[in-house]
Motif scaffolding. Sequence first.
Motif, PDB file in Angstrom:
ATOM      1  N   SER A  49       0.829  -1.202   0.000  1.00 49.20           N
ATOM      2  CA  SER A  49       0.000   0.000   0.000  1.00 49.20           C
ATOM      3  C   SER A  49       0.860   1.248   0.000  1.00 49.20           C
ATOM      4  O   SER A  49       1.843   1.355   0.745  1.00 49.20           O
ATOM      5  N   PHE A  50       0.456   2.202  -0.854  1.00 49.88           N
ATOM      6  CA  PHE A  50       1.021   3.554  -0.828  1.00 49.88           C
ATOM      7  C   PHE A  50      -0.149   4.517  -0.938  1.00 49.88           C
ATOM      8  O   PHE A  50      -1.099   4.284  -1.702  1.00 49.88           O
ATOM      9  N   ALA A  51      -0.107   5.624  -0.195  1.00 56.84           N
ATOM     10  CA  ALA A  51      -1.209   6.573  -0.221  1.00 56.84           C
ATOM     11  C   ALA A  51      -0.692   7.974   0.054  1.00 56.84           C
ATOM     12  O   ALA A  51       0.369   8.162   0.653  1.00 56.84           O
ATOM     13  N   GLU A  52      -1.465   8.947  -0.406  1.00 53.72           N
ATOM     14  CA  GLU A  52      -1.145  10.343  -0.127  1.00 53.72           C
ATOM     15  C   GLU A  52      -2.427  11.102   0.159  1.00 53.72           C
ATOM     16  O   GLU A  52      -3.502  10.764  -0.351  1.00 53.72           O
ATOM     17  N   ALA A  53      -2.324  12.126   1.017  1.00 53.54           N
ATOM     18  CA  ALA A  53      -3.459  12.978   1.363  1.00 53.54           C
ATOM     19  C   ALA A  53      -3.540  14.127   0.366  1.00 53.54           C
ATOM     20  O   ALA A  53      -2.520  14.704  -0.033  1.00 53.54           O
ATOM     21  N   VAL A  54      -4.776  14.466  -0.042  1.00 53.83           N
ATOM     22  CA  VAL A  54      -4.983  15.574  -0.977  1.00 53.83           C
ATOM     23  C   VAL A  54      -6.088  16.472  -0.448  1.00 53.83           C
ATOM     24  O   VAL A  54      -6.930  16.049   0.358  1.00 53.83           O
ATOM     25  N   VAL A  76       2.321  11.558   3.012  1.00 56.10           N
ATOM     26  CA  VAL A  76       2.194  10.261   2.347  1.00 56.10           C
ATOM     27  C   VAL A  76       2.255   9.141   3.391  1.00 56.10           C
ATOM     28  O   VAL A  76       2.761   9.318   4.493  1.00 56.10           O
ATOM     29  N   PHE A  77       1.746   7.983   2.980  1.00 55.61           N
ATOM     30  CA  PHE A  77       1.714   6.804   3.847  1.00 55.61           C
ATOM     31  C   PHE A  77       2.276   5.638   3.042  1.00 55.61           C
ATOM     32  O   PHE A  77       1.634   5.154   2.109  1.00 55.61           O
TER      33      PHE A  77
END
Length: 343
Positions: free
Chosen positions: A272-277, A292-293
């Motif tokens: 998993s990779f994620a980013e806040a927008v 980011v995560f």
Amino acid sequence: MAVPARSSMREALAGLVAAFCVVVWLAAPASAETRLCNRTSVVTEAAIGVVVGDTAATRGWFRLDPGQCRAILQSAEAPGRLFLHTRPLGEAPGASLGQPEHVQLCIGEGDFLVPAAQSCRQANTRLASFVEVKPTVVEGIGVLFLSEEADYDLPQARKAGIQRLLTRMGYDPGPIDGLEGPKTDAALRAFLTDLNLPADAAVLPDIFDRLLAALRAGEGPGFAWCNETGHRIMAALGIEEGRQIATRGWFRIEPGACLKPPLEGQPARVLSFAEAVDAEGRPVTRAGGPLVFGGDVQACIRTSEFEITGAGDCAAHGGTAVGFAAITFDGRRRASLRFREPR
């Protein structure tokens, strides 16, 4: 004392007329009423609008579980044209029941009543699409139906609604068809067991509350992202296929929501990779960099929607290498990742 302009006075009178119509309408004796019945497999909230001449008023929300009917008016006949707006609960962002648009009227949040509903001047209101509806009146009772292509009756809609939410949580009740069957029974028993609920919970009035709460909490088999930040999260998923990594994105997770991306097969772990927008889709920054995560496993992403197999040369795929987090499943084939604001 200043005298209001003629246009302002006309708008004020229109709002009073519309509000009066709705209040009288709702206060009529209960010997006659208009009922809205949900024959879909989706838990739904509805708002109603009445247009009398050039005035309008709206009221909401009326929640209807699959298979449920509710009185939305204490009258079988509207004092004007009747309009309806619906929104599904527990579905992906932007989902709808596919209603056509006939008019734009104001809606609010919570328990609302909006007079002069052609223009949204009250706080926390916005325009939404309404469709004109005409109840069928039988023996003094007006009836409206929310329906979908499967054309369920009310008991079938209730069963299909349970099947739909079990499917969303990763259980396997079989097809969403509103019919009894061993797969549906097994999936429902597994859900009740996982949440330590009594065996008769499925026939109780609050079963859809329990199903929706479990869905939002990321319960059930499979992998779930849960967004506990105040920002929208855009996430990418990675699966190890032999010696290669296949990644795809982007999945949108709203604040306070959980999302289960579709998985094929039974991988030992997911990446998993994620980013806040923000609301415009721009990266949220913290400590001088994007929020980011991720983790230590290198794999590929692209800025637009993507599906990439192979992480050896991200540039060849028009992408960038980033660090993905690895999440392993427990013995019940479930795993979750919760996004939280850094401290």
